[in-house]
Design a protein around this motif. Structure first.
Motif, PDB file in Angstrom:
ATOM      1  N   ALA A  94       8.115  10.601  34.003  1.00 42.27           N
ATOM      2  CA  ALA A  94       7.815  10.456  32.578  1.00 42.27           C
ATOM      3  C   ALA A  94       8.932   9.725  31.834  1.00 42.27           C
ATOM      4  O   ALA A  94       8.675   9.070  30.827  1.00 42.27           O
ATOM      5  N   VAL A  95      10.178   9.840  32.339  1.00 42.95           N
ATOM      6  CA  VAL A  95      11.294   9.173  31.675  1.00 42.95           C
ATOM      7  C   VAL A  95      11.849   8.006  32.486  1.00 42.95           C
ATOM      8  O   VAL A  95      12.874   7.439  32.138  1.00 42.95           O
ATOM      9  N   GLY A  96      11.178   7.657  33.610  1.00 52.24           N
ATOM     10  CA  GLY A  96      11.583   6.486  34.377  1.00 52.24           C
ATOM     11  C   GLY A  96      12.592   6.757  35.476  1.00 52.24           C
ATOM     12  O   GLY A  96      13.205   5.837  35.996  1.00 52.24           O
ATOM     13  N   HIS A  97      12.794   8.007  35.854  1.00 51.66           N
ATOM     14  CA  HIS A  97      13.751   8.352  36.912  1.00 51.66           C
ATOM     15  C   HIS A  97      13.095   9.289  37.922  1.00 51.66           C
ATOM     16  O   HIS A  97      13.514  10.430  38.116  1.00 51.66           O
ATOM     17  N   THR A  98      12.079   8.799  38.603  1.00 46.76           N
ATOM     18  CA  THR A  98      11.275   9.628  39.501  1.00 46.76           C
ATOM     19  C   THR A  98      12.106  10.265  40.603  1.00 46.76           C
ATOM     20  O   THR A  98      12.048  11.474  40.822  1.00 46.76           O
ATOM     21  N   PHE A  99      12.904   9.466  41.325  1.00 40.16           N
ATOM     22  CA  PHE A  99      13.640   9.986  42.470  1.00 40.16           C
ATOM     23  C   PHE A  99      14.781  10.897  42.042  1.00 40.16           C
ATOM     24  O   PHE A  99      15.061  11.892  42.716  1.00 40.16           O
ATOM     25  N   ALA A 100      15.432  10.593  40.944  1.00 40.95           N
ATOM     26  CA  ALA A 100      16.484  11.481  40.442  1.00 40.95           C
ATOM     27  C   ALA A 100      15.884  12.817  40.017  1.00 40.95           C
ATOM     28  O   ALA A 100      16.462  13.877  40.278  1.00 40.95           O
ATOM     29  N   GLY A 101      14.721  12.781  39.403  1.00 40.86           N
ATOM     30  CA  GLY A 101      14.042  14.013  39.017  1.00 40.86           C
ATOM     31  C   GLY A 101      13.628  14.822  40.220  1.00 40.86           C
ATOM     32  O   GLY A 101      13.748  16.053  40.240  1.00 40.86           O
ATOM     33  N   ALA A 102      13.149  14.154  41.265  1.00 41.89           N
ATOM     34  CA  ALA A 102      12.745  14.852  42.486  1.00 41.89           C
ATOM     35  C   ALA A 102      13.950  15.495  43.168  1.00 41.89           C
ATOM     36  O   ALA A 102      13.871  16.635  43.635  1.00 41.89           O
ATOM     37  N   ALA A 103      15.068  14.797  43.211  1.00 43.44           N
ATOM     38  CA  ALA A 103      16.274  15.357  43.829  1.00 43.44           C
ATOM     39  C   ALA A 103      16.781  16.561  43.042  1.00 43.44           C
ATOM     40  O   ALA A 103      17.145  17.595  43.621  1.00 43.44           O
ATOM     41  N   ALA A 104      16.811  16.427  41.727  1.00 46.26           N
ATOM     42  CA  ALA A 104      17.260  17.548  40.897  1.00 46.26           C
ATOM     43  C   ALA A 104      16.293  18.720  40.996  1.00 46.26           C
ATOM     44  O   ALA A 104      16.706  19.884  41.066  1.00 46.26           O
ATOM     45  N   GLY A 105      14.999  18.439  41.034  1.00 47.69           N
ATOM     46  CA  GLY A 105      13.998  19.495  41.168  1.00 47.69           C
ATOM     47  C   GLY A 105      14.130  20.217  42.497  1.00 47.69           C
ATOM     48  O   GLY A 105      13.995  21.442  42.567  1.00 47.69           O
ATOM     49  N   CYS A 106      14.412  19.484  43.555  1.00 48.41           N
ATOM     50  CA  CYS A 106      14.609  20.091  44.870  1.00 48.41           C
ATOM     51  C   CYS A 106      15.825  21.007  44.849  1.00 48.41           C
ATOM     52  O   CYS A 106      15.765  22.138  45.336  1.00 48.41           O
ATOM     53  N   ALA A 107      16.913  20.550  44.275  1.00 47.93           N
ATOM     54  CA  ALA A 107      18.124  21.370  44.210  1.00 47.93           C
ATOM     55  C   ALA A 107      17.885  22.631  43.384  1.00 47.93           C
ATOM     56  O   ALA A 107      18.298  23.729  43.780  1.00 47.93           O
ATOM     57  N   LEU A 108      17.222  22.490  42.266  1.00 40.96           N
ATOM     58  CA  LEU A 108      16.950  23.650  41.422  1.00 40.96           C
ATOM     59  C   LEU A 108      15.976  24.611  42.095  1.00 40.96           C
ATOM     60  O   LEU A 108      16.173  25.832  42.061  1.00 40.96           O
ATOM     61  N   GLY A 109      14.951  24.086  42.739  1.00 39.60           N
ATOM     62  CA  GLY A 109      14.002  24.933  43.446  1.00 39.60           C
ATOM     63  C   GLY A 109      14.662  25.696  44.576  1.00 39.60           C
ATOM     64  O   GLY A 109      14.394  26.882  44.790  1.00 39.60           O
ATOM     65  N   ARG A 110      15.557  25.058  45.302  1.00 39.23           N
ATOM     66  CA  ARG A 110      16.283  25.720  46.393  1.00 39.23           C
ATOM     67  C   ARG A 110      17.196  26.811  45.842  1.00 39.23           C
ATOM     68  O   ARG A 110      17.306  27.892  46.416  1.00 39.23           O
ATOM     69  N   CYS A 146      12.182  23.827  47.699  1.00 43.63           N
ATOM     70  CA  CYS A 146      12.514  22.416  47.540  1.00 43.63           C
ATOM     71  C   CYS A 146      11.279  21.564  47.294  1.00 43.63           C
ATOM     72  O   CYS A 146      11.292  20.692  46.426  1.00 43.63           O
ATOM     73  N   ILE A 147      10.218  21.813  48.043  1.00 45.08           N
ATOM     74  CA  ILE A 147       9.031  20.969  47.937  1.00 45.08           C
ATOM     75  C   ILE A 147       8.414  21.090  46.553  1.00 45.08           C
ATOM     76  O   ILE A 147       8.147  20.082  45.884  1.00 45.08           O
ATOM     77  N   LYS A 148       8.198  22.324  46.106  1.00 42.72           N
ATOM     78  CA  LYS A 148       7.583  22.532  44.793  1.00 42.72           C
ATOM     79  C   LYS A 148       8.496  21.975  43.684  1.00 42.72           C
ATOM     80  O   LYS A 148       8.031  21.320  42.758  1.00 42.72           O
ATOM     81  N   GLY A 149       9.800  22.213  43.794  1.00 40.98           N
ATOM     82  CA  GLY A 149      10.734  21.697  42.805  1.00 40.98           C
ATOM     83  C   GLY A 149      10.778  20.181  42.778  1.00 40.98           C
ATOM     84  O   GLY A 149      10.879  19.565  41.716  1.00 40.98           O
ATOM     85  N   ALA A 150      10.697  19.569  43.963  1.00 41.92           N
ATOM     86  CA  ALA A 150      10.721  18.101  44.032  1.00 41.92           C
ATOM     87  C   ALA A 150       9.481  17.500  43.392  1.00 41.92           C
ATOM     88  O   ALA A 150       9.563  16.474  42.708  1.00 41.92           O
ATOM     89  N   VAL A 151       8.330  18.136  43.597  1.00 40.25           N
ATOM     90  CA  VAL A 151       7.096  17.626  42.992  1.00 40.25           C
ATOM     91  C   VAL A 151       7.177  17.715  41.477  1.00 40.25           C
ATOM     92  O   VAL A 151       6.914  16.739  40.763  1.00 40.25           O
ATOM     93  N   VAL A 152       7.572  18.871  40.981  1.00 41.68           N
ATOM     94  CA  VAL A 152       7.664  19.051  39.525  1.00 41.68           C
ATOM     95  C   VAL A 152       8.744  18.140  38.943  1.00 41.68           C
ATOM     96  O   VAL A 152       8.534  17.478  37.917  1.00 41.68           O
ATOM     97  N   GLY A 153       9.885  18.065  39.599  1.00 36.30           N
ATOM     98  CA  GLY A 153      10.965  17.193  39.122  1.00 36.30           C
ATOM     99  C   GLY A 153      10.592  15.730  39.173  1.00 36.30           C
ATOM    100  O   GLY A 153      10.957  14.951  38.294  1.00 36.30           O
ATOM    101  N   GLY A 154       9.856  15.339  40.205  1.00 37.52           N
ATOM    102  CA  GLY A 154       9.410  13.942  40.315  1.00 37.52           C
ATOM    103  C   GLY A 154       8.457  13.560  39.204  1.00 37.52           C
ATOM    104  O   GLY A 154       8.538  12.470  38.644  1.00 37.52           O
ATOM    105  N   ILE A 155       7.557  14.481  38.868  1.00 37.23           N
ATOM    106  CA  ILE A 155       6.623  14.213  37.768  1.00 37.23           C
ATOM    107  C   ILE A 155       7.367  14.123  36.444  1.00 37.23           C
ATOM    108  O   ILE A 155       7.133  13.208  35.653  1.00 37.23           O
ATOM    109  N   ALA A 156       8.273  15.074  36.221  1.00 37.89           N
ATOM    110  CA  ALA A 156       9.048  15.039  34.971  1.00 37.89           C
ATOM    111  C   ALA A 156       9.939  13.800  34.916  1.00 37.89           C
ATOM    112  O   ALA A 156      10.062  13.156  33.869  1.00 37.89           O
TER     113      ALA A 156
END
Length: 75
Positions: free
Chosen positions: A39-55, A26-36
């Protein structure tokens, strides 16, 4: 600036009550998702999606490890 500091203090305080959580992937996915997402203006949505995908990926790797351990060894 006050809201940012207050939010950081609140988050740090709540983290103390979290206890031991299963956060594999979750942590690594949230960081990568937050950065991505940033870039498109949806930091928290990217972090949540990255966490779910990482898990999800961590669970998949764990299932593969469990299956290989449980297979009987031919002698």
């Amino acid at each position: 600036m006050r809201k940012m500091i207050a939010g950081a203090v609140l988050a740090a305080g709540l983290a103390g009550f979290a206890g031991a959580a299963e956060a594999k992937g979750c942590i690594k996915g949230a960081v990568v998702g937050g950065i991505a997402g940033h870039a498109v203006g949806h930091t928290f949505a990217g972090a949540a999606a990255g966490c779910a995908l990482g898990r999800h990926q961590a669970n998949k790797r764990q299932r593969v490890r469990d299956e290989t351990v449980q297979q009987p060894v031919a002698r």
